[in-house]
Motif scaffolding. Structure first.
Motif, short mmCIF file in Angstrom:
data_model
loop_
_atom_site.label_atom_id
_atom_site.label_comp_id
_atom_site.label_asym_id
_atom_site.label_seq_id
_atom_site.Cartn_x
_atom_site.Cartn_y
_atom_site.Cartn_z
N GLY A 92 0.81 -1.21 0.00
CA GLY A 92 0.00 0.00 0.00
C GLY A 92 0.85 1.26 0.00
N GLU A 93 1.89 1.28 0.83
CA GLU A 93 2.80 2.44 0.87
C GLU A 93 3.51 2.60 -0.47
OE1 GLU A 93 5.61 2.56 4.08
OE2 GLU A 93 4.10 1.93 5.53
N ALA A 94 4.00 1.49 -1.03
CA ALA A 94 4.72 1.53 -2.29
C ALA A 94 3.82 2.02 -3.42
CB ALA A 94 5.29 0.15 -2.62
N VAL A 95 2.60 1.51 -3.47
CA VAL A 95 1.66 1.89 -4.53
C VAL A 95 1.29 3.36 -4.42
CG1 VAL A 95 -0.70 1.53 -5.36
CG2 VAL A 95 0.81 -0.41 -5.01
N LEU A 103 3.04 8.77 -14.78
CA LEU A 103 2.60 9.74 -15.77
C LEU A 103 1.71 9.07 -16.80
CD1 LEU A 103 6.01 11.52 -16.38
CD2 LEU A 103 4.17 12.22 -14.86
N ASN A 104 0.70 9.78 -17.25
CA ASN A 104 -0.19 9.33 -18.33
C ASN A 104 -0.81 7.96 -18.07
OD1 ASN A 104 0.65 11.65 -19.72
ND2 ASN A 104 2.41 10.56 -20.55
N ALA A 105 -1.21 7.71 -16.86
CA ALA A 105 -1.82 6.42 -16.52
C ALA A 105 -3.23 6.34 -17.08
CB ALA A 105 -1.85 6.23 -15.02
N VAL A 106 -3.54 5.22 -17.72
CA VAL A 106 -4.89 4.97 -18.20
C VAL A 106 -5.70 4.45 -17.02
CG1 VAL A 106 -6.26 3.58 -19.80
CG2 VAL A 106 -4.03 4.44 -20.50
N GLY A 107 -6.88 5.01 -16.82
CA GLY A 107 -7.72 4.57 -15.70
C GLY A 107 -7.09 4.89 -14.36
N PHE A 108 -6.70 6.14 -14.15
CA PHE A 108 -5.98 6.54 -12.94
C PHE A 108 -6.76 6.19 -11.66
CE2 PHE A 108 -4.41 9.58 -9.77
CZ PHE A 108 -3.05 9.33 -9.86
N ASP A 109 -8.09 6.31 -11.70
CA ASP A 109 -8.88 6.04 -10.50
C ASP A 109 -8.85 4.58 -10.08
OD1 ASP A 109 -9.56 8.71 -10.44
OD2 ASP A 109 -11.39 8.42 -11.63
N SER A 110 -8.71 3.67 -11.05
CA SER A 110 -8.69 2.24 -10.74
C SER A 110 -7.29 1.64 -10.86
CB SER A 110 -9.66 1.50 -11.66
OG SER A 110 -9.24 1.65 -13.00
N LEU A 111 -6.28 2.48 -10.82
CA LEU A 111 -4.90 2.04 -11.01
C LEU A 111 -4.47 1.03 -9.94
CD1 LEU A 111 -2.62 2.67 -13.00
CD2 LEU A 111 -1.79 4.37 -11.39
N GLU A 112 -4.78 1.29 -8.69
CA GLU A 112 -4.38 0.39 -7.60
C GLU A 112 -5.00 -0.99 -7.76
OE1 GLU A 112 -5.06 2.17 -3.79
OE2 GLU A 112 -4.12 4.04 -4.40
N GLU A 113 -6.28 -1.04 -8.13
CA GLU A 113 -6.94 -2.35 -8.32
C GLU A 113 -6.31 -3.12 -9.48
OE1 GLU A 113 -8.87 0.58 -8.26
OE2 GLU A 113 -9.34 0.39 -6.13
N ARG A 114 -6.00 -2.41 -10.57
CA ARG A 114 -5.38 -3.07 -11.72
C ARG A 114 -3.99 -3.58 -11.37
NH1 ARG A 114 -2.12 -1.63 -15.96
NH2 ARG A 114 -2.19 0.58 -15.50
N TRP A 115 -3.20 -2.78 -10.64
CA TRP A 115 -1.87 -3.22 -10.23
C TRP A 115 -1.96 -4.45 -9.32
CZ3 TRP A 115 1.05 1.98 -8.94
CH2 TRP A 115 1.38 2.61 -10.13
N ALA A 116 -2.93 -4.47 -8.41
CA ALA A 116 -3.09 -5.61 -7.51
C ALA A 116 -3.47 -6.87 -8.29
CB ALA A 116 -4.14 -5.31 -6.45
N ARG A 117 -4.27 -6.70 -9.32
CA ARG A 117 -4.79 -7.83 -10.08
C ARG A 117 -3.79 -8.33 -11.13
NH1 ARG A 117 -8.91 -5.15 -11.51
NH2 ARG A 117 -8.20 -4.64 -13.58
N GLU A 118 -3.09 -7.40 -11.85
CA GLU A 118 -2.33 -7.79 -13.03
C GLU A 118 -0.82 -7.56 -12.94
OE1 GLU A 118 -3.99 -5.51 -16.21
OE2 GLU A 118 -5.99 -6.32 -15.94
N CYS A 119 -0.37 -6.71 -12.04
CA CYS A 119 1.03 -6.27 -12.07
C CYS A 119 1.80 -6.74 -10.83
CB CYS A 119 1.09 -4.75 -12.17
SG CYS A 119 0.40 -4.12 -13.71
N ARG A 120 3.09 -6.49 -10.89
CA ARG A 120 3.99 -6.81 -9.78
C ARG A 120 4.65 -5.52 -9.30
NH1 ARG A 120 8.17 -10.31 -12.33
NH2 ARG A 120 8.90 -10.59 -10.22
N VAL A 121 4.70 -5.34 -7.99
CA VAL A 121 5.41 -4.21 -7.40
C VAL A 121 6.68 -4.78 -6.77
CG1 VAL A 121 5.34 -2.36 -5.69
CG2 VAL A 121 3.29 -2.91 -7.02
#
Length: 167
Positions: A92-95, A103-121
């Protein structure tokens, strides 16, 4: 050792890109955020590619920080890779830090949910070891890409453009 860590931190804070060489794959430029003594990187679908670098939890990576103004190499250091589990306090802190710099994030409001679902931090924490600057350029052949350079303008194009202005 503290001087080395101070140099790494200062260089990483001022540079927007890190060149990361994982256990496998090519060295790749990755945007990052420096937070709590480590570089934070997000990668996956819709973000920067990190899967082919072999950056798994517990792996070791070689990180090179470039100068923001001249683009030259400032310091190369060894990092211990830690993958932050989605939903945890550290994640949560990292995100929160990464989202503020994305910059230029698509769907900025749902960015955290997408990162949790599809990406790696990933957290790249310096081990304290740094490499001396090499005496050679370390230039490499560019990776294959479908991108092309700009082609010459067709000879008839200026006449076609002039004709369109008269109407």
């Amino acid at each position: 050792m503290t001087q080395t860590l101070a140099l790494i931190e200062e260089a990483a804070k001022k540079s927007a890109l890190l060149w990361v060489q994982g256990p496998t794959g090519p060295s790749r430029a990755l945007w990052h955020v420096w937070h709590a003594g480590a570089a934070l990187v997000v990668g996956g679908p819709g973000e920067q590619p990190v899967d082919d670098l072999g950056l798994a939890d517990g792996a070791v990576a070689k990180v090179t920080v470039r100068s923001k103004d001249k683009g030259g190499r400032l310091v190369t250091w060894t990092a211990r890779v830690a993958e932050l589990p989605a939903g945890g306090e550290a994640w949560g802190e990292a995100v929160a830090e990464l989202k503020g710099k994305r910059l230029n994030a698509v769907g900025f409001d749902s960015l955290e949910e997408r990162w949790a679902r599809e990406c790696r931090v990933l957290r790249l924490e310096p081990t304290g070891a740094s490499d001396p600057l090499p005496s050679t350029s370390l230039a490499a052949v560019p990776l294959p890409t479908p991108a092309t350079t700009r082609r010459p303008m067709p000879a008839a194009l200026p006449r076609l453009l002039r004709r369109g202005r008269r109407k």
